[in-house]
Scaffold this active site. Structure first.
Site, PDB file in Angstrom:
ATOM      1  N   SER A   1    -108.073 -68.044 134.502  1.00 18.91           N
ATOM      2  CA  SER A   1    -106.861 -68.853 134.727  1.00 18.91           C
ATOM      3  C   SER A   1    -105.722 -68.553 134.444  1.00 18.91           C
ATOM      4  O   SER A   1    -104.708 -68.509 135.012  1.00 18.91           O
ATOM      5  CB  SER A   1    -107.138 -70.554 134.204  1.00 18.91           C
TER       6      SER A   1
ATOM      7  N   ARG B   1    -117.298 -63.013 130.505  1.00 15.75           N
ATOM      8  CA  ARG B   1    -117.013 -62.041 131.391  1.00 15.75           C
ATOM      9  C   ARG B   1    -116.861 -60.693 130.735  1.00 15.75           C
ATOM     10  O   ARG B   1    -117.359 -59.475 131.482  1.00 15.75           O
ATOM     11  CB  ARG B   1    -115.505 -62.141 131.831  1.00 15.75           C
TER      12      ARG B   1
ATOM     13  N   HIS C   1    -115.262 -70.176 137.540  1.00 18.27           N
ATOM     14  CA  HIS C   1    -115.811 -71.442 137.013  1.00 18.27           C
ATOM     15  C   HIS C   1    -116.893 -72.126 137.840  1.00 18.27           C
ATOM     16  O   HIS C   1    -117.933 -72.285 137.585  1.00 18.27           O
ATOM     17  CB  HIS C   1    -114.900 -72.472 136.899  1.00 18.27           C
TER      18      HIS C   1
ATOM     19  N   LYS D   1    -100.534 -79.334 125.245  1.00 17.83           N
ATOM     20  CA  LYS D   1    -100.616 -78.105 125.888  1.00 17.83           C
ATOM     21  C   LYS D   1     -99.879 -78.104 127.043  1.00 17.83           C
ATOM     22  O   LYS D   1    -100.242 -78.958 127.992  1.00 17.83           O
ATOM     23  CB  LYS D   1    -101.984 -77.359 125.914  1.00 17.83           C
TER      24      LYS D   1
END
Ligand code: PNS
Length: 161
Positions: free
Chosen positions: A131, A93, A20, A44
């Site tokens: 993450s 990515r 990030h 979440k």
């Protein structure tokens, strides 16, 4: 740099990673101002609370003068319209990422034709970091000190005291 163009890099950042940071540093050079937008999603379950994540992003980006950190809920395009933001920045990515990013970019464009999405490929060094994977290996006490900012490591140590 695109003069007077405000951009946003949004995500859940649980936690912020060096991948990030790479995107943030590069996007900050391209726009007059970059907001890092943390999505508020109370449903979440996250490793870090919202306040912790905001603090960690602030600490990890404090060397960048034209970067600020905010949290938002609801639709990203609504936040952008209210805050005069013209560009959404996303990092990719892999090809798999690209499929999802294209769908999101098309949906956001459909909802607000005035907004553009800029997709930056993550630097090769960070292309395997996510993450979720960080959290998975952390669960088994793996060393992630090369993969996340120092402040994240410090916060994890604090939490595990
Ligand atoms: O870190 P993530 O999960 O890749 O971030 C995704 C995020 C927060 C950018 C996306 O889910 C989002 O924009 N959420 C806000 C609600 C919204 O606008 N949804 C429509 C997306 S097309």
């Amino acid at each position: 740099m695109s003069k007077d163009v405000r951009a946003i890099f949004a995500g859940s950042f649980d936690p912020i990673t060096n991948g990030h940071i790479d995107i943030i540093e590069r996007a900050a050079k391209m726009f007059s101002h970059l907001e890092v937008g943390l999505l508020i999603n109370p449903n979440k379950k996250t490793l870090f609370t919202m306040d912790e994540r905001v603090d960690l992003i602030r600490e990890a980006t404090k060397h960048l003068d034209n970067v600020s950190v905010i949290s938002f809920d609801g639709l990203l395009i609504d936040y952008c319209m209210k805050n005069n933001i013209g560009v959404l920045v996303r990092g990719v990515r892999t090809i798999a990422d690209m499929e999802y990013e294209l769908q999101m970019a098309h949906m956001n464009k459909e909802l607000n034709d005035g907004l553009e999405t800029i997709i930056l490929p993550t630097s090769k060094t960070y292309s395997f970091i996510s993450s979720s994977l960080i959290k998975e290996v952390l669960h088994f006490d793996a060393d992630v000190s090369n993969l996340v900012p120092t402040c994240v490591i410090e916060k994890l140590k604090e939490k595990n005291k």
